[in-house]
Every structure is written in C-alpha cells, then in structure tokens.
Motif scaffolding. Structure first.
Motif, PDB file in Angstrom:
ATOM      1  N   PRO A 156     -29.570 -14.289  11.605  1.00 25.89           N
ATOM      2  CA  PRO A 156     -30.186 -13.548  10.818  1.00 25.89           C
ATOM      3  C   PRO A 156     -31.068 -13.958   9.999  1.00 25.89           C
ATOM      4  O   PRO A 156     -30.997 -13.190   9.006  1.00 25.89           O
TER       5      PRO A 156
ATOM      6  N   SER B 278     -15.618 -25.329   9.996  1.00 26.99           N
ATOM      7  CA  SER B 278     -15.960 -23.885   9.297  1.00 26.99           C
ATOM      8  C   SER B 278     -15.037 -22.908  10.020  1.00 26.99           C
ATOM      9  O   SER B 278     -14.905 -22.091   9.259  1.00 26.99           O
TER      10      SER B 278
ATOM     11  N   PHE C 122     -13.586 -20.973   7.095  1.00 25.97           N
ATOM     12  CA  PHE C 122     -14.507 -20.019   6.380  1.00 25.97           C
ATOM     13  C   PHE C 122     -14.789 -19.596   6.986  1.00 25.97           C
ATOM     14  O   PHE C 122     -14.518 -18.350   6.012  1.00 25.97           O
ATOM     15  N   LEU C 123     -14.215 -19.834   7.915  1.00 26.13           N
ATOM     16  CA  LEU C 123     -14.040 -18.011   9.029  1.00 26.13           C
ATOM     17  C   LEU C 123     -12.645 -17.827   8.986  1.00 26.13           C
ATOM     18  O   LEU C 123     -12.895 -16.124   9.095  1.00 26.13           O
TER      19      LEU C 123
ATOM     20  N   SER D 247     -12.639 -16.378   4.915  1.00 25.08           N
ATOM     21  CA  SER D 247     -13.993 -15.110   4.417  1.00 25.08           C
ATOM     22  C   SER D 247     -13.702 -13.962   4.076  1.00 25.08           C
ATOM     23  O   SER D 247     -13.519 -13.383   2.996  1.00 25.08           O
ATOM     24  N   VAL D 248     -12.761 -13.641   4.583  1.00 20.78           N
ATOM     25  CA  VAL D 248     -12.222 -11.695   4.365  1.00 20.78           C
ATOM     26  C   VAL D 248     -11.222 -11.716   3.144  1.00 20.78           C
ATOM     27  O   VAL D 248     -11.205 -11.269   2.199  1.00 20.78           O
TER      28      VAL D 248
ATOM     29  N   THR E 184     -18.160 -10.241   4.886  1.00 18.60           N
ATOM     30  CA  THR E 184     -17.533 -10.330   6.627  1.00 18.60           C
ATOM     31  C   THR E 184     -18.975 -11.332   6.760  1.00 18.60           C
ATOM     32  O   THR E 184     -18.828 -11.413   7.722  1.00 18.60           O
ATOM     33  N   ASN E 185     -19.894 -11.497   5.760  1.00 15.45           N
ATOM     34  CA  ASN E 185     -21.242 -12.216   6.487  1.00 15.45           C
ATOM     35  C   ASN E 185     -20.669 -13.633   5.318  1.00 15.45           C
ATOM     36  O   ASN E 185     -21.271 -14.137   4.489  1.00 15.45           O
ATOM     37  N   VAL E 186     -20.391 -14.264   7.216  1.00 14.04           N
ATOM     38  CA  VAL E 186     -20.028 -15.553   5.669  1.00 14.04           C
ATOM     39  C   VAL E 186     -21.038 -16.694   5.453  1.00 14.04           C
ATOM     40  O   VAL E 186     -20.579 -17.281   5.140  1.00 14.04           O
ATOM     41  N   VAL E 187     -21.906 -16.292   6.304  1.00 18.89           N
ATOM     42  CA  VAL E 187     -22.673 -17.303   5.391  1.00 18.89           C
ATOM     43  C   VAL E 187     -23.133 -17.125   4.257  1.00 18.89           C
ATOM     44  O   VAL E 187     -23.434 -18.080   3.121  1.00 18.89           O
TER      45      VAL E 187
ATOM     46  N   ILE F 165     -20.222 -18.529   2.443  1.00 14.66           N
ATOM     47  CA  ILE F 165     -20.324 -19.916   2.054  1.00 14.66           C
ATOM     48  C   ILE F 165     -20.947 -20.285   0.483  1.00 14.66           C
ATOM     49  O   ILE F 165     -20.607 -20.517  -0.053  1.00 14.66           O
ATOM     50  N   LEU F 166     -22.599 -19.135   0.473  1.00 16.73           N
ATOM     51  CA  LEU F 166     -23.227 -19.836  -0.237  1.00 16.73           C
ATOM     52  C   LEU F 166     -22.925 -18.890  -1.736  1.00 16.73           C
ATOM     53  O   LEU F 166     -22.910 -19.893  -3.085  1.00 16.73           O
TER      54      LEU F 166
ATOM     55  N   ASN G  63     -21.579  -8.432   3.305  1.00 20.69           N
ATOM     56  CA  ASN G  63     -20.844  -8.222   4.597  1.00 20.69           C
ATOM     57  C   ASN G  63     -22.013  -8.301   5.854  1.00 20.69           C
ATOM     58  O   ASN G  63     -21.048  -8.519   6.633  1.00 20.69           O
ATOM     59  N   LEU G  64     -22.842  -7.786   5.937  1.00 21.96           N
ATOM     60  CA  LEU G  64     -24.119  -7.909   6.283  1.00 21.96           C
ATOM     61  C   LEU G  64     -24.959  -9.119   5.945  1.00 21.96           C
ATOM     62  O   LEU G  64     -25.070  -9.487   5.243  1.00 21.96           O
ATOM     63  N   PRO G  65     -26.217  -9.414   7.562  1.00 19.99           N
ATOM     64  CA  PRO G  65     -27.254 -10.375   6.814  1.00 19.99           C
ATOM     65  C   PRO G  65     -28.218 -10.042   5.687  1.00 19.99           C
ATOM     66  O   PRO G  65     -28.198  -8.683   5.484  1.00 19.99           O
TER      67      PRO G  65
END
Lengths: 114, 929
Positions: B647, B714, B717-718, B721-722, B728-731, B734-735, B811-813
C-alpha cells in the motif's frame, strides 16, 4: 500469475528501451520514466508476489517482504527527481541549441578542430 | 631505525640544494654530499651486522591494509648495492662539481641526483615488494629528470621521454607481476615470499608472474630487445651517465632478478628466458659498441653488453654463476664509472666525444691516459685487473653448463666471441683517443683537468688493480653474504688469480688475440655495417608511439561519434552480451516456489499495462497522446503495487505519477511542436530487435527470480519493528529507523537534484510558442472558474489528508514521503488552477529553504542521539495519553519523518513551481552561478 507479472515487466522494459533509443529528447525522457517503472516493479518483485499481505505487524495473513518495498519507495521518489532532471535538461538543451536532437550533428566539424 | 635514515636522509636531502639557490657552487656541492656521506657512514656501521651474518630489518606500517609497509632490510645483496650506490654517488658528486659549467643549474642537478640516490637505495633496501616498486618508479621519474637535465636540447628531451616510456611501461608490468606474486603468497614481505618459493613455482600463474617481473627487469637493465633507450639516454650530463647508466639504475633490473631469484629462479622458464636474453644482449651490445664513434655511445653499448653478461650468469643460476655475477656487478661498476668519467673529461677538455676527431691525447693528458689504460684493460679482461677475474669465472660457467644438450658447446664459443668484441672496443677506446693520430684539429686544446676531478677516476683505477690482485682479501667478505642472499644458502667463495692452464684461460687468451685482430680489421666491419640502413632507434620509437596514438585516435573517433543513439545501442548490446550466457547457463527457468493463480483483475490490469506501454512506444511522435498512455502505465503500476500487498508504494506511485505527468506536459510546451522525419526503417528494426531482446531477458530474469523460494533478511525487521522502532508499519520503520541513514542520503540526493534543476532553469530563455501546432491561439481563459473553485476547496482537505497520512505513517501505510507528495500535489494544483501570480501573492516562500530545512531537521534528529550517548540516528519513543485522541506514540522517528516530509515538499515544488514560472515574469534570471 508470476509469468504474467514477468511478461508485463519484460514488455515495459522493451518499450522503454525502444523509446530510449530514439533520437529526440522527449521520447527519451518518456522512456526513462517508463524504464524506472519497470525497474521498480522488478525490484519490488524480488520480495515475491504476495496478495493481501501488507507488511503491517498485526496482519494475520502471511505478509510480504518489507525490505524491497522500503527500497522501492525511495527509488520512486528519487526516480521522480531523476526524471525531472532529465526533463529540465532536455528543455535547457532545447533552449540553448534550439533543437531537441540528441545526436551531435556538428560532430564531424568538431572532429577536425580537435 | 638507522636503515630508515639511510634511505630518508638523501630523500629529504634532495631539498637542501633547492634551498641554497644563490649560494656558491662549493657550498651546494658540500651540502649535497653531506646527507650522502652520513648515509654512507651509517651503512658502514650497520654493515658489520650484515657481514657477521645477521639481517637487520625494520618495519613501519604505512598502508598495512594493502600489504604496503615501510619495511627495509639489509642483507648481503642490499649491502652490496647500497654500498655501490652511496660510494659511487659520493664520487659522482665530487666529479659533477667540476664537470658542470657555471651556466648549468647545479642546484637542480644535485636535487635530482639525491632524489635518484634515495630511490635507488629504496630499491636496494626494500623488504616489501610494493615498496620496492614504489622506489622503482621513483628511479624512472628521477632518471627522466636527470636525462632531460639539459632540457633545451631536443636530444635530451627525446631521450628522456624514451627512457621514461620504456622503463615506465616495464614498471607497470613489474607491478602486475608483483601483484600476482602477492596473490599467490598472500603477502608482499620478502621473507614470506621467499618462504613460499615452492608454492610460487608450482602455481598456475607462475609463468605469467615471471614474465611480467622479467619485463620490468629487462626494460630497466636495457636487455635485448629493450636496449634501445640506453644509448639515447647518453644525452644526459656525463656524471649522470656514469652514475645511472653504468653503476646503478641499469643494474636495478639485475638487482631485481637477483632479489627474486630465491622465489622465482631455478626453473626451466627462468633459465631459458634469462640466459638466452642475456646472451643475445651481450653479443648485440658488443657488436654495436665497436661501430659507435661517440665515446659515450661506445660505452653505452658496452654497458648493454656487460649487463647481458650478468643477466646470463643469473640465468644459469649455479652457485659459481651467482658468485661471478655479484663479482662482475662490482667490477663493472668500478671500471665503467671510471671510463664514463674519462669520456666526460675528454669531452670537457676537447669539446668533442667523436673518436674520429679525437687522437693523440697521450702527450697532452698523460695522467688521464694511464687511468684510461687501466680501466679499459679491466673492461677488456686483461689479466691482473679485476675484470679479468670475473670474466674468467663467467667462461668457467659457460663451459660447465650442459643445459642446451648437444648444442651446449655453442655457449662458450659465443661467450668467447663476445669477449673478443669487448677487447676490440676497449682497444678502440684507448687507441682511438690517446694514441691514434688525430685527423682534424680539435675544437679546444686540451689540458689535464683539475686533480680533484680526476680523483674519482683514480680511485676507480686503484680499485681495478687492487681487486684484480687481491680479490679474496678485498671483496670476498662483501660477496659472501650477497651470494647467500641470492642463493638462499651460504657458499664458500674462492677467487684465485691462477687456475693453471685450462679452457677458460685459453678462452681469455683467444679473446685478447681475437680482439686485437678484430680491432685491426675494424674498417672491414665498418664497411660491412654501412650496407645496412642506419635507422635511429629514436625515430623508430617515436614512429611507433605516433602509430599507437593514431590507432587510439581512430578507435576513439569510431566510438565517440557524438551520437547518443549509438552509445545507448552499444550499451544495451553489451548488457545483452553479459546477460545472455548467464541465462543460458540456468538449468531450469521455473523455481520451486508455489505460484499464485491468475485472477481476472490482474489479467485485465496486465493487458492494459501492455497495451498502454506499447501505445506509448508506437505513438511517441504524437507526444501528448504518448504522455496520456504513459500516465495509464503509471496508474496501473500503482494499482499493481496495491494488489501485491504494497500500500505504501501504491500511494507513493500514484502521487508521483500525477506530479511527473504534470511536469512533462509542462515540458511539452517548451519542446518543438513538429516532429520531423521518423527514424529509418533499418534503425527501427535494429531498435525493436534490441529492445525485444532486453525486454525478453529482463522478463526471463524476473520470472526466474520470483518463482524461486525467498530467503530474506527481513525477519529481523519484522521481529524488531515494534520493540525496536515502535511502529507496526514495517516499511516506514525501515525507512525512518532501521535504515534511516540511507533515507537521509536519499532525501539529500533529492534536494541536490532539485537544486540542480533550479540552477539549470536560471537564465534559461525557452522558446514559447504562441499558438498550438495547427496555428490556433491558446485559449483566452487561462484559469477556468470551475477548476479554480474546486482546487481552492481541495487545498485544506488535501492538507488534512496529508497530515493524517503523515501521523499514521509509523503504524499504517503512509509516512513522510507520501504525505509530502500529497501536500506538494495539492500546492501544484493551486499553481495549475490559479496561476503563478496568484500563488506568489499568497505563499511567497522560497522552496529551497523548505528543502534545506527538511534535510537539516533530519540531520539534527540524527545528531540528537549523540547527546544521549547513542549512535547517529538512534531513535527513541514512548506512548502518551492524549485527551480525546487516546494513547499516542511519540517517537524521534516522527521528527526525522518530518524532515523527510519537508524535503519532499521543498524539492518537488522547487522543481515544478520554478519550471512553471518559466512562462511568467517570475522567471529566475539571477546573475552568476
């Protein structure tokens, strides 16, 4: 599905390479833009194709690899900057030399002077 | 530590003469001699250790990662050479003091001389192969400066260039050889290399390494067929010739062979290459030495010949041969340096070096005559002089070798022939200059030179006799460790004056008699030689260089046609050449990963994508249509991101798509409206073929990758992440967190690209058409009411959406990139609908500062972690309860994301708003850059 995806990426690449091989700056810019789409899709797909698996912690389904997504996200933005640079370069070249030809037409003359 | 001083005193001392401009010659010469003298004293002090059998070593790390250290050693071989370098160097300084005329720039001369001395010492003492090579190249450079010392003479310049090109090319080969040895051994330290001798000799790359190293040695030591540069280096002042081209530099190649003999020598290829090269060089040099009429030319070719002799001995590689080689190095240095100095004295006193013009100097310069008799006798190998001893040892070795099977007898015969020629040119040197009747008047009436100018020659002559009479007493102690260093084990040295009547003695006698006969019949040789074309090596060399350069220009002209189309086609073709074999090598194209079923949506999407991309390519000459097709491509790409669980990417792509299409439509305005002729059919066919292949390869590759199982990093990262990034939005995590440093780099690039565009637009005067392609004027209503109204209503909504996307991004896209793009798109919409003037009036900020602010916020967020003793960009987060909103996360990553957000807005608007202004009075027309 994988085959369909690969065919699409291949098609995109082929069309963009064809455009990049044109002799005018505008199709080349279009080609570069399209090539960056193809490259982004390609890189993205190295995380493999997953449906309904957005990499959000809490998603109960098997989720997609977030790393290629993070890479591609920045690649899209940088790709935009690069496209923009190419566009402006083309406009500037057109402004300076009055043509959008990418081949150095005066090259044979320049050769003699070197 | 003293070892370092021996090398670095002359090296730093090279600066002394340069600081003494304006001082008298005497002071300059003394100041030059001082560092050499101190170094020599140090060497003598240290020599006692070496002579006692120890090998002093010193090691300072320089670039240890590359295996390069300041490592020096003083074994017997190093001692022999550094003794020669410093001892003869001191005498050369004394001689040059008198030799250089008052018009010559003595300071520059002495500086170069010391630089050369230091680099030679570096070669002799280096304990590391790379270090040795560094000094090796330094000798090439300093000898270039010395040969070209009289740079107003064309001969000197050309000779210097030739020497540099030849020895420099050899140096590169040597470097390659050294790197190969280092690759085989894993170290460049000499001890390690010697220890791995068997490993080197049995390695596949041995022959390549050997040939490369020998190329370096042969070019430096003027071995056939690289001998051509040495005679032309004689354009140098005579002290240089005496020093570089008899005693030291040309022996660097010999030194290298001796140095690496334990590691590379003793094999069949070594034996054949080195021995035969030496033999050929010896004969070649001796023949041409007779023909030369220039005294220094004669000596140059005789040097080539003697170097060949030593090379040949090293090729044979027996203990006797190595002893003879070391001994002859010493002897040759003494008599040849002396002879060069005599040639210089004669030139200095008479004004010519041409044997045909010279003659009868015996009466005018009796003292010099005696000195030349002694040194020339030594060169000819007359008994009781040192040259005789080593030459006789050489004869013994040629008789004792049986390496050419049934043809082994040829070697001593050729050796005797070489020796005869050697006698002949030695006789010519003395007879032609001192005894023979002069043919013409000399340019100047000669006198004996000052005593101190003759003194070095006197010392050399005394050495020739003394060593010739008492070799064991004088040199065996010096030779023993040197020979041990070359052979790797100690052998007893026995040099005797008298071996009884045997074959070598007979050869010596034959050589003396034969040499005299050849000299008497020299006119026949001259006549014989006259029938050959007298081509100057310099001409050949320069023609070759010219041809090479022409060839390169031709290739460049063929490649650099100035046609971007050709470059791109070549580039793509090369991509194919590299990719195709790899793909052919793949056993099975389809991997084992279970594949997804094709659904209708994807099918339709793919068909649209393919049709739209084909449409863009086919219709590219109708530019607006092509752009619309392109936007369809972009749209479907963003949908496919959405479909395949990305997303964030879908949102980014969607907004970027809009922004780039606007940008290109804007660009279309400035582009030529009419597109002239299409490409030729042949070119189109070629491009379709090329494009089809590339597309096919990329598609195949893609298919092969995505059908194979995934092993990704990954998981980290997963899992973290938290707990580690608080999102919670791993992407997004990461960024802004895990790979925040990358993102920082990326927004910097974005800002730089925008700044570049800003500059490109400066002072640009684009051609602006006043009507469309068919001559219809532009519409009179520039800002339609409906668009204006809707756009203005959209702005607050869009800003709110972007704020929402920004805040939830962790947390979300969503996130800074997307929010920034949304904000920028909303702003651009205002520009499009209301025009630049309207926007200027309401929002007059320059976007450069926004982009800069964004990058700075990101950087300072990173730096902030230092104040908490954390690494750059370490993030911190906590949760707070807000009224109404509820539990909310506060993280430093949000601050970083704010930087990203602002950079994206700043950069995007910098590009688009500035570009949009081109048609208005706000066009940037800043002066300067």
């Amino acid at each position: 599905m994988e085959a369909l995806f690969a065919i699409t990426v291949g098609m995109l690449t082929a069309c963009s390479v064809f455009l990049i091989l044109r002799g005018r700056s505008f199709p080349i810019v279009v080609g570069i833009t399209m090539l960056s789409y193809a490259v982004n899709l390609f890189l993205f797909s190295t995380g493999r194709l997953v449906i309904e698996g957005a990499p959000i912690i809490g998603n109960t389904k098997p989720i997609a690899d977030p790393l290629p997504q993070a890479l591609v996200l920045t690649a899209i933005v940088i790709g935009f900057a690069m496209t923009a640079y190419a566009v402006i370069l083309a406009v500037r070249a057109r402004g300076e030399i009055g043509s959008d030809e990418v081949n150095d037409l005066d090259h044979s003359d320049a050769e003699g002077q070197r | 530590m003293n070892l370092l001083l021996i090398v670095f005193l002359p090296l730093l001392g090279a600066l002394i003469p340069l600081c003494l401009y304006g001082k008298s010659r005497r002071i300059v010469s003394l100041a030059t001699a001082l560092p050499a003298l101190v170094a020599f004293t140090l060497l003598v002090v240290m020599a006692t250790q070496t002579l006692a059998g120890a090998v002093p070593q010193v090691l300072l790390p320089w670039l240890p990662e590359l295996g390069l250290n300041l490592a020096f050693r003083l074994d017997g071989l190093s001692l022999l050479f550094s003794g020669l370098i410093l001892g003869i160097g001191l005498l050369i300084i004394l001689y040059a003091h008198y030799y250089l005329s008052s018009k010559d720039d003595a300071n520059r001369f002495f500086a170069c001389l010391l630089l050369f001395m230091a680099s030679m010492l570096g070669i002799a003492l280096a304990d590391n192969l790379i270090l040795l090579w560094v000094f090796w190249e330094l000798t090439s450079v300093s000898s270039f400066l010395l040969i070209g010392y009289w740079f107003h003479q064309s001969d000197a310049r050309r000779g210097a260039r030739m020497a540099l090109a030849t020895t420099g090319a050899g140096g590169l080969a040597l470097l390659a050889g050294i790197l190969l040895i280092g690759h085989i051994v894993g170290s460049y330290e000499l001890d390690a290399v010697f220890a791995a001798a068997e490993q080197i000799k049995n390695h596949n790359l041995y022959l390549a390494a050997l040939i490369l190293v020998l190329l370096g040695a042969f070019t430096k030591s003027a071995q056939f067929p690289f001998q051509f540069w040495l005679p032309h280096a004689m354009a140098a002042p005579t002290p240089v010739s005496a020093y570089l081209h008899s005693a030291t530099m040309v022996k660097a190649g010999i030194f290298l062979m001796a140095r690496l003999h334990p590691a590379l020598g003793g094999t069949e290829p070594w034996f054949y290459i080195v021995t035969l090269t030496g033999l050929a060089t010896m004969l070649f040099g001796a023949y041409f030495a007779i023909i030369k009429t220039d005294l220094k030319g004669l000596l140059a070719f005789s040097t080539i010949s003697h170097l060949g002799l030593i090379t040949m001995l090293l090729g044979l590689g027996t203990s006797g041969a190595v002893i003879a080689a070391m001994f002859h190095i010493l002897n040759h240095a003494t008599f040849k340096a002396g002879l060069f100095m005599i040639a210089g004295i004669i030139d200095h006193e008479t004004g010519t070096r041409d044997i045909r013009r010279l003659g009868g100097l015996r009466k005018l310069m009796p003292f010099t005559y005696i000195l030349s008799l002694i040194t020339a006798a030594s060169m000819a190998g007359v008994p009781l002089f040192n040259g005789f001893l080593s030459k006789e040892m050489w004869f013994t070795e040629t008789v004792n070798q049986h390496l050419f099977g049934g043809l082994s007898w040829l070697v001593p015969v050729l050796a005797t022939l070489g020796a005869m020629l050697s006698v002949a040119y030695s006789v010519r040197f003395v007879h032609g200059v001192f005894i023979d009747r002069p043919t013409r008047e000399l340019p100047k009436v000669p006198h004996e030179p000052p005593f101190l100018m003759r003194a070095p020659v006197l010392i050399f002559s005394i050495l020739c006799i003394a060593v010739g009479l008492m070799p064991m007493l004088l040199v065996s102690d010096l030779l023993t460790p040197a020979v041990a260093a070359v052979l790797g084990s100690e052998v007893p040295i026995k040099i005797a004056l008298w071996h009884g009547f045997n074959l070598p003695l007979l050869m010596s006698l034959l050589a003396l008699v034969g040499g005299a006969v050849i000299y008497l019949g020299r006119q026949e040789i001259f006549n014989f030689n006259r029938q050959f074309d007298q081509t100057d090596a310099k001409e050949i060399f320069e023609t070759t260089v010219q041809k090479l350069s022409d060839g390169c220009s031709y290739v460049i002209a063929k490649l650099e046609t100035g046609s971007l189309q050709r470059y791109m086609a070549l580039l793509f073709a090369i991509v194919l050449i590299f990719l195709l074999p790899e793909l052919i090598a793949i056993q099975s194209l389809t991997g084992s990963r279970p594949q997804l079923p094709i659904d209708t949506v994807s099918m339709v999407g793919a068909i649209i994508l393919i049709l739209a991309s084909l449409g863009t390519a086919v219709l590219h000459r109708q530019r607006l249509t092509a752009l619309m097709m392109l936007s369809v491509v972009g749209l479907v790409v963003s949908l496919s991101f959405a479909h395949f669980s990305a997303p964030d990417l879908a949102m980014t792509q969607l907004v970027v798509e809009v922004v780039s299409i606007i940008l290109m439509i804007l660009a279309l305005f400035f582009m030529p409206q009419r597109i002239p002729r299409a490409s030729s059919g042949r070119r189109v066919a070629r491009d379709i073929l090329l494009a089809g292949f590339i597309g096919g390869v990329v598609g195949t590759l893609n298919y092969a990758i995505i059908t194979r199982p995934l092993e990704s990093i990954s998981v980290f990262f997963l899992n973290n992440s938290v707990s580690g990034g608080g999102g919670t939005n791993v992407v997004n995590v990461i960024l802004v967190d895990f790979r925040g440093f990358d993102t920082l780099g990326e927004i910097t690039v974005l800002a730089i690209a925008a700044a570049g565009i800003h500059k490109l637009l400066n002072n640009l005067r684009p051609s602006m058409p006043s009507s469309d392609v068919d001559g219809r004027p532009w519409h009179s209503i520039k800002h339609p009411m409906m668009l204006t109204t809707v756009a203005q209503m959209m702005l607050p909504l869009a800003l709110m959406v972007s704020a929402y996307i920004f805040l939830r991004g962790h947390n979300l896209p969503g996130g800074g990139f997307i929010a920034g793009l949304v904000t920028a798109a909303a702003m651009i919409l205002q520009y499009v609908s209301n025009g630049v003037d309207w926007m200027k009036h309401r929002f007059d900020h320059n976007y450069q500062s926004i982009a800069a602010l964004g990058v700075m916020i990101a950087v300072f967020t990173g730096i902030g972690s230092w104040f908490f003793d954390k690494n750059f960009l370490t993030s911190w987060f906590t949760y707070v309860d807000w009224p109404i909103v509820g539990k909310f996360e506060v993280a430093t990553a949000i601050l970083f994301d704010l930087g990203v957000y602002l950079t994206v807005i700043g950069a995007t608007l910098m590009i688009l708003a500035n570009f949009g202004q081109m048609t208005t009075r706000h066009r940037p027309t800043q002066k300067g850059h």
